[in-house]
Structure formats: structure tokens, C-alpha cells
Design an enzyme around this catalytic site. Sequence first.
Site, PDB file in Angstrom:
ATOM      1  N   ASP A   1       0.871  -1.179   0.000  1.00 50.06           N
ATOM      2  CA  ASP A   1       0.000   0.000   0.000  1.00 50.06           C
ATOM      3  C   ASP A   1       0.904   1.223   0.000  1.00 50.06           C
ATOM      4  O   ASP A   1       2.127   1.085  -0.077  1.00 50.06           O
ATOM      5  CB  ASP A   1      -0.942  -0.028   1.209  1.00 50.06           C
ATOM      6  CG  ASP A   1      -2.272   0.639   0.895  1.00 50.06           C
ATOM      7  OD1 ASP A   1      -2.284   1.811   0.467  1.00 50.06           O
ATOM      8  OD2 ASP A   1      -3.308  -0.014   1.062  1.00 50.06           O
TER       9      ASP A   1
ATOM     10  N   ALA B   1      -8.005  -3.767   1.671  1.00 45.98           N
ATOM     11  CA  ALA B   1      -7.031  -4.688   2.269  1.00 45.98           C
ATOM     12  C   ALA B   1      -5.876  -4.958   1.310  1.00 45.98           C
ATOM     13  O   ALA B   1      -4.825  -5.410   1.728  1.00 45.98           O
ATOM     14  CB  ALA B   1      -7.721  -6.001   2.628  1.00 45.98           C
ATOM     15  N   LYS B   2      -6.088  -4.710   0.034  1.00 45.07           N
ATOM     16  CA  LYS B   2      -5.066  -4.895  -1.016  1.00 45.07           C
ATOM     17  C   LYS B   2      -4.374  -6.240  -0.873  1.00 45.07           C
ATOM     18  O   LYS B   2      -3.155  -6.334  -0.913  1.00 45.07           O
ATOM     19  CB  LYS B   2      -4.067  -3.731  -1.004  1.00 45.07           C
ATOM     20  CG  LYS B   2      -4.728  -2.381  -1.321  1.00 45.07           C
ATOM     21  CD  LYS B   2      -3.740  -1.260  -1.527  1.00 45.07           C
ATOM     22  CE  LYS B   2      -4.410   0.060  -1.897  1.00 45.07           C
ATOM     23  NZ  LYS B   2      -5.203   0.659  -0.813  1.00 45.07           N
ATOM     24  N   ARG B   3      -5.150  -7.294  -0.751  1.00 51.17           N
ATOM     25  CA  ARG B   3      -4.609  -8.632  -0.626  1.00 51.17           C
ATOM     26  C   ARG B   3      -4.208  -9.172  -2.001  1.00 51.17           C
ATOM     27  O   ARG B   3      -4.688  -8.697  -3.034  1.00 51.17           O
ATOM     28  CB  ARG B   3      -5.635  -9.573   0.015  1.00 51.17           C
ATOM     29  CG  ARG B   3      -6.044  -9.175   1.436  1.00 51.17           C
ATOM     30  CD  ARG B   3      -4.851  -9.052   2.370  1.00 51.17           C
ATOM     31  NE  ARG B   3      -5.260  -9.041   3.773  1.00 51.17           N
ATOM     32  CZ  ARG B   3      -5.002  -8.055   4.634  1.00 51.17           C
ATOM     33  NH1 ARG B   3      -4.344  -6.969   4.255  1.00 51.17           N
ATOM     34  NH2 ARG B   3      -5.385  -8.144   5.889  1.00 51.17           N
TER      35      ARG B   3
ATOM     36  N   THR C   1     -10.381  -4.966  -1.896  1.00 52.15           N
ATOM     37  CA  THR C   1      -9.377  -4.562  -2.882  1.00 52.15           C
ATOM     38  C   THR C   1      -8.293  -5.638  -2.980  1.00 52.15           C
ATOM     39  O   THR C   1      -7.878  -6.226  -1.986  1.00 52.15           O
ATOM     40  CB  THR C   1      -8.735  -3.210  -2.518  1.00 52.15           C
ATOM     41  OG1 THR C   1      -8.191  -3.265  -1.206  1.00 52.15           O
ATOM     42  CG2 THR C   1      -9.766  -2.090  -2.595  1.00 52.15           C
TER      43      THR C   1
END
Lengths: 294, 294
Positions: free
Chosen positions: A100, B96-98, B125
Site C-alpha cells: 500500500d 485490504a489490497k490482498r 481490494t
Amino acid sequence: MFADRLIEAVRAKQTPLCVGLDPFAEKIPALFGDAREEIAAIERFGEAVVSLAAQHAGVFKPQLGLFEPYGPDGVRVAQEIVSEARALGMVVILDAKRGDIGTTAEGYARASFGQAPGFDADCVTVNPYLGADSIEPFLARAERDAKGVAVLVRTSNPGARDLQDLDCSGAPLWRRTAEMLAAQTGRLKGRSGWSGLMAVAGATYPEEARALRQTLPDALFLVPGYGAQGASAADAVAGFTMTPRGREGGVVNSSRGVTYPQGAQHAATLDAWREIVSTAMAGAAAELRAACNA
Amino acid sequence: MFADRLIEAVRAKQTPLCVGLDPFAEKIPALFGDAREEIAAIERFGEAVVSLAAQHAGVFKPQLGLFEPYGPDGVRVAQEIVSEARALGMVVILDAKRGDIGTTAEGYARASFGQAPGFDADCVTVNPYLGADSIEPFLARAERDAKGVAVLVRTSNPGARDLQDLDCSGAPLWRRTAEMLAAQTGRLKGRSGWSGLMAVAGATYPEEARALRQTLPDALFLVPGYGAQGASAADAVAGFTMTPRGREGGVVNSSRGVTYPQGAQHAATLDAWREIVSTAMAGAAAELRAACNA
């Protein structure tokens, strides 16, 4: 420095084996408790795995994505297992694949590296898609706290080809990612000469690992894909460098192959389970040791 | 379908505003409690933000990376805030950008979409660097549970240029990412004609957003970068499509601009704080409404 701690752990055990813990409730032997109380069984299983892993390997990699379905309890158990592994002297790479920007990346770095209620892990895996400014907060914190950062470069899955192999003006994307990291490895370089800015380089693509070593001569590699994912020990260490101590330059992860070996699930007693798992870990450790000395 | 729920939420509020919650303990007004008990203050602040957000916006996006430094408690509070937002009728995008492969990606999907102890969020996300097989487990679960998946395509940070803009045989990487998604948008397409396979397209790069719309005509966009990150409302909706209802096709996030507006931190009373934050949210909602109707 993290890099020195990791390479010392590898030298002490004379194997680059990293034991991975991927908790699959349905594969955990009934010996560890009622499958209806999954997280309790995972906790007991994880502690038992760590106590054996510490005998055979210097490095431990828990897979956070398989604890998170259990919510706050899953995080608590993952943290307890990380603490236990560190208490037993293992170097812990938290496999979280975070990525991120700005203050959010700082938050993830604090969660990974900070003391309780953080994980206090030695290293965390990070995704580079958002660019250098998304890696910087992890690097800055790692520099300050003597931690490591393992950046995904060339992963071990078939889909790695979709984006990572795209031709970017004469070189694949994974090499452009490596070039972006090359400028930063010096910041986490230890007295051993190795850098704790690690590159994830899948064992299933040995040619790529060898090429990657040219771009990142001093980065330690974290190599997934050995064992259950099909790569041989020789392929797994393809990106290592020949030294007077044998091939060196990173760790090779095995998760399912050494934590759910054949026969372990239905072992009659805890001692029988320990014997089966210990044999699998010793086997992987020896196989990788031999590959490093070949 | 998630896509229909999201577009209905936008239409009902007549604004594409998505309120983001980035908990920064040092910016939370003392009204919400002792700063030494950060997570308790975050919990009260988050609930207060959600209750105002539900009046002005249809969509809510908590930033998980800023809850995780608080360990299990952070996850618990994030889950409570998500539940509260959903109970108030908001559509929740878990930021969460996993990104991972196989069973680990399934774990993250279960953590995001599953009921307690999962988050039961409407959308999560996801990072595409690992390729199509890393997105598939999220898509499969989203299809089954009527959820959405927001994939990072062109992010709003300066470092987005490092990899996402690399020329991949005649098109930038972000467009290759979009092409990889284009084959899948039909799977999450609602009766509205929009797909819940969302693309993250930063407001700070409006030209790229317009070009991205050509590749992904039916994908809803999640647009970060409006407000505190510097993009105008017109830039933020650049990738939307003109329809008889005005410009439509996604949501525009504002976090700091509407949750920490000028004067809010030192508001004398809770009512004064509510007034300041409500005014900021109403202002952003109106500005984006106007941009959609321009």
C-alpha cells in the site's frame, strides 16, 4: 542486521530450509483437537510444528492468509506462533504479501515489525505493484529496527506469467521490479555481505532465478515452490551463489511437504506424528543441504 | 448482485462519494477518548464517522492497514465498524489490497467475504501482480456470495509510474492488467449492466482513467486520490460514462478530507465536531454530484 541473522541461522542448521506453516483445518490430525474448534486445533498444531521445525531449520514462514479467516482469534494465534518460533531461536518471515502507499504502508510495517500488539516478525513479504514509494515505508522501518523486507519479484505460480513475464522494453516485468530494488539493497546489507532486502523468486522457474541473481547479486532470496509445488532441490537453489561454504544466498520454503507429509494426518499417537513430521523435515533439510553442496 | 447494490447506493444518495476511514490516532479529536488508549478512541471515532457517513454517502471504505497495528483488537474494531456501516445500509469496500495464490487467496477471500469471524464485507481490494490465478479465488467466492472485487489497476500515488506505466509491447502495464480483467467482468455483471469486478483507477491520473474506460467499459471504478491527495472532482469522474442520469460508473473515495476536516480535531463539543464533519461530507458529496452532472 536481519540479513546476518538469517544467514547465520542457515549456516547453523547447514540447510537453507525454511519451514512454512499453512494452516488447513481439514488436514490437521485429529490428535490436535476437535475439527469443529478449528482455531484451537490450529494453535496446538502450529505450536507442535514450530517445536519440530526449530530442530531442523533456522527459518519459519507462517502464511497469514490462512489465519485471517478466523478473525481476531486467527491473528492472536498467528502472533503466539510467531513469538514461540522466535523464542526457539528461529528467524520468522511473516508471509502477508502486503502492499500500500504512504501512511497505510507504514501501518502494515508497524503491524508486521512492531512489538505487541504487532507481530514483531523479522521480515515480511511485500507486493511491488504500487511502486517504490509503497516499499519505502517497509524499508525505512526495517532499517531502523534491523528487520528484513521480502519483495515479490518472480512468484512460483503458473499465473506469474500473466504480468511478471510481460516484455517491458526488452526485459520482463520481474526484471524491472528487480532493477527497482537493486538501488536499495545496500540499505539492509549486513556484515555478511548479504542484503535483507530479499527477493521472492519461485523455485519453479530456475532460469529466471539465475538471471535474477545477476540483477540482485547481494539480495537474499526467498524461494517458494519447492516440494509440494513440484520444484526439485537443485531448481530451488538455482539462484544461489557458489561460495567456499557451498551455494548460499537465501532460504527455500517448504510448507505442505514437511507439515502434512504422507501418513501424518492419521498417525495413531502424537509421538508417531512427531516421528513422521520430523523425518519429512530432516529429509527436506538434507536434500537442500546436498543441493547446496553439489 | 454487488454491482447493482453499489450503483443503487450511489443513485439513492445522488453522489458517487465513498467515505474512507483511515484511523490515525494522532488526528482523532480528544472528544473520542484518551489518546493513550488508541484503539478505544478509534472505535468510538469510527462509529461516529460511520453514522455521519451513512447520511451523505452510500459507500464506505475502511483502510485495514491502519487497524492492523493494533493486532487482534484492531481487527475486532474494524469488523465492528464494518458491521455498523452495513447495518446502516452502506455498501462496504474493505481496503485490504490482498494478493496471493491458490488456497491462500481463498483464505483471504473467506476472511473478507465470510460471515463472522470474517468481515462479511461487500467488496475487497486486490493486487494483481501475481496474475489471473491469484484473482480467481476472490472472483469465484464473489460470484457465489454476490460480492465484489476491486483490482488495483492504476493507483493514485506518484510511484504508480514505476511499474504500472512501463511500456509492455506498446501499452502500459496498467492496460495489460485491465485486459487481463476484461475477460472476467461478465462474471460479476449485474442487471444494471455494471460489473462488480471493479478497477482501482486513481483520480490523480484522469487521462489514464479515460483510456481505462475503453478497455473496461462495464467495470465499476473505485477512484482514490480525490481531495487530500490533490485531484479535483472533475478529474475524479473522468473515467465515468455519460448516461441519461449523468456521469456514472463507480465511486470516488475521500478519507482524510471528510473525516479530518479543518477545525474538527479541536472541536469543543461532539455536536460541534458532527457539524464540521457533516459539512465536509455534504460538501464533497455535492461537489462530486455536480461533477457527474456537468
